[in-house]
Design a protein around this motif. Structure first.
Motif, short mmCIF file in Angstrom:
data_model
loop_
_atom_site.label_atom_id
_atom_site.label_comp_id
_atom_site.label_asym_id
_atom_site.label_seq_id
_atom_site.Cartn_x
_atom_site.Cartn_y
_atom_site.Cartn_z
N GLN A 98 0.84 -1.20 0.00
CA GLN A 98 0.00 0.00 0.00
C GLN A 98 0.87 1.25 0.00
O GLN A 98 2.02 1.22 0.41
N GLY A 99 0.32 2.38 -0.45
CA GLY A 99 1.06 3.62 -0.58
C GLY A 99 1.10 4.45 0.68
O GLY A 99 0.78 5.64 0.64
N TYR A 100 1.47 3.86 1.79
CA TYR A 100 1.56 4.60 3.04
C TYR A 100 2.65 4.03 3.93
O TYR A 100 3.11 2.90 3.72
N GLN A 101 3.06 4.83 4.90
CA GLN A 101 4.01 4.40 5.92
C GLN A 101 3.45 4.79 7.27
O GLN A 101 2.63 5.71 7.37
N LEU A 102 3.91 4.11 8.30
CA LEU A 102 3.52 4.45 9.67
C LEU A 102 4.63 5.25 10.32
O LEU A 102 5.81 4.91 10.21
N TYR A 158 0.08 4.91 15.89
CA TYR A 158 0.91 5.39 14.80
C TYR A 158 0.16 6.39 13.95
O TYR A 158 -1.05 6.28 13.77
N LYS A 159 0.88 7.34 13.39
CA LYS A 159 0.33 8.27 12.40
C LYS A 159 0.51 7.64 11.03
O LYS A 159 1.54 7.02 10.75
N VAL A 160 -0.49 7.81 10.15
CA VAL A 160 -0.40 7.29 8.79
C VAL A 160 0.12 8.41 7.89
O VAL A 160 -0.41 9.52 7.87
N HIS A 161 1.17 8.12 7.17
CA HIS A 161 1.75 9.07 6.22
C HIS A 161 1.62 8.46 4.83
O HIS A 161 2.14 7.38 4.55
N TYR A 162 0.90 9.17 3.95
CA TYR A 162 0.66 8.69 2.59
C TYR A 162 1.76 9.17 1.65
O TYR A 162 2.23 10.31 1.77
N ALA A 163 2.15 8.31 0.73
CA ALA A 163 3.17 8.66 -0.26
C ALA A 163 2.65 9.77 -1.17
O ALA A 163 1.45 9.81 -1.49
N GLU A 164 3.53 10.65 -1.56
CA GLU A 164 3.17 11.73 -2.47
C GLU A 164 2.88 11.15 -3.85
O GLU A 164 3.58 10.27 -4.32
N ALA A 165 1.81 11.64 -4.48
CA ALA A 165 1.48 11.18 -5.83
C ALA A 165 2.47 11.77 -6.82
O ALA A 165 2.94 12.89 -6.69
#
Length: 196
Positions: free
Chosen positions: A167-171, A188-195
């Motif tokens: 998936q396109g996210y990191q914790l 944890y905070k969810v950080h989504y990858a930049e498009a």
């Protein structure tokens, strides 16, 4: 507007249920691992937690204004007898909607609409999503702000995983760590990858 959060009691190997919807007795053993009697807001059940787990659990419940769950869980619990034990309004994401009630709204229009409905009920509080398919759909849609894990020291070896690979996210974090008995509570905070 409050955060959108998801979480679950999760085995060390990453499952929120074992094969054939099993393993809950092991995943939720920590609900009876202490001396603090904690009664859910509706009075539907009382659990016995350690002081650390009770404080964590109470904070989570007080911060949650509405829930989004899947139809499978709704059916499996027999609609919790008419109201979710947390006392929060519950949106059921389903392809087979029923008639809305005082405590339940049924949504067949996708995860974005379900979260929108839940936010209208939650006010400034958080929207909580049950794990599994509902959480995965919300994460894929970029809707989840935080993930809360109750990490339980058991191995289920298969079943329903909390996380889907690739998936396109990191914790980011953990933002908090609370040590209980037979469980460690992690946030944890969810950080989504930049498009692009």
């Amino acid at each position: 507007m409050g955060k959108v959060c998801t979480g679950a009691s999760t085995s060390i190997d990453g499952y929120v249920s074992g094969p054939d919807f099993s393993g809950f007795d092991r995943l939720f053993r920590w609900y009876e691992s202490g001396d603090v009697a904690y009664t859910m807001p509706t009075g539907a059940m009382t659990v016995h937690l350690t002081p650390a787990s009770a404080a964590h659990f109470d904070g989570l419940i007080r911060a949650t204004g509405a829930l989004v769950v899947g139809r499978k869980l709704y059916d499996h619990t027999n609609a919790w007898g008419g109201r979710h034990p947390m006392g929060a309004h519950t949106v059921v994401l389903t392809h087979r909607p029923l008639e809305d009630t005082e405590h339940f709204t049924f949504c067949g229009d996708g995860i974005e609409k379900a979260v929108e409905i839940a936010r209208s009920h939650a006010g400034d509080k958080a929207v909580g999503l049950n794990s599994g398919e509902v959480a995965r759909q919300a994460i894929d849609a970029g809707l989840v702000d935080e993930i809360w894990l109750d990490l339980v020291p058991v191995l289920l070896g298969g079943g329903t995983p909390f996380f889907a690979p690739g998936q396109g996210y990191q914790l980011e974090g953990p933002l908090s760590v609370v040590e209980g008995v037979e469980v460690t509570h992690l946030r944890y905070k969810v950080h989504y990858a930049e498009a692009g």
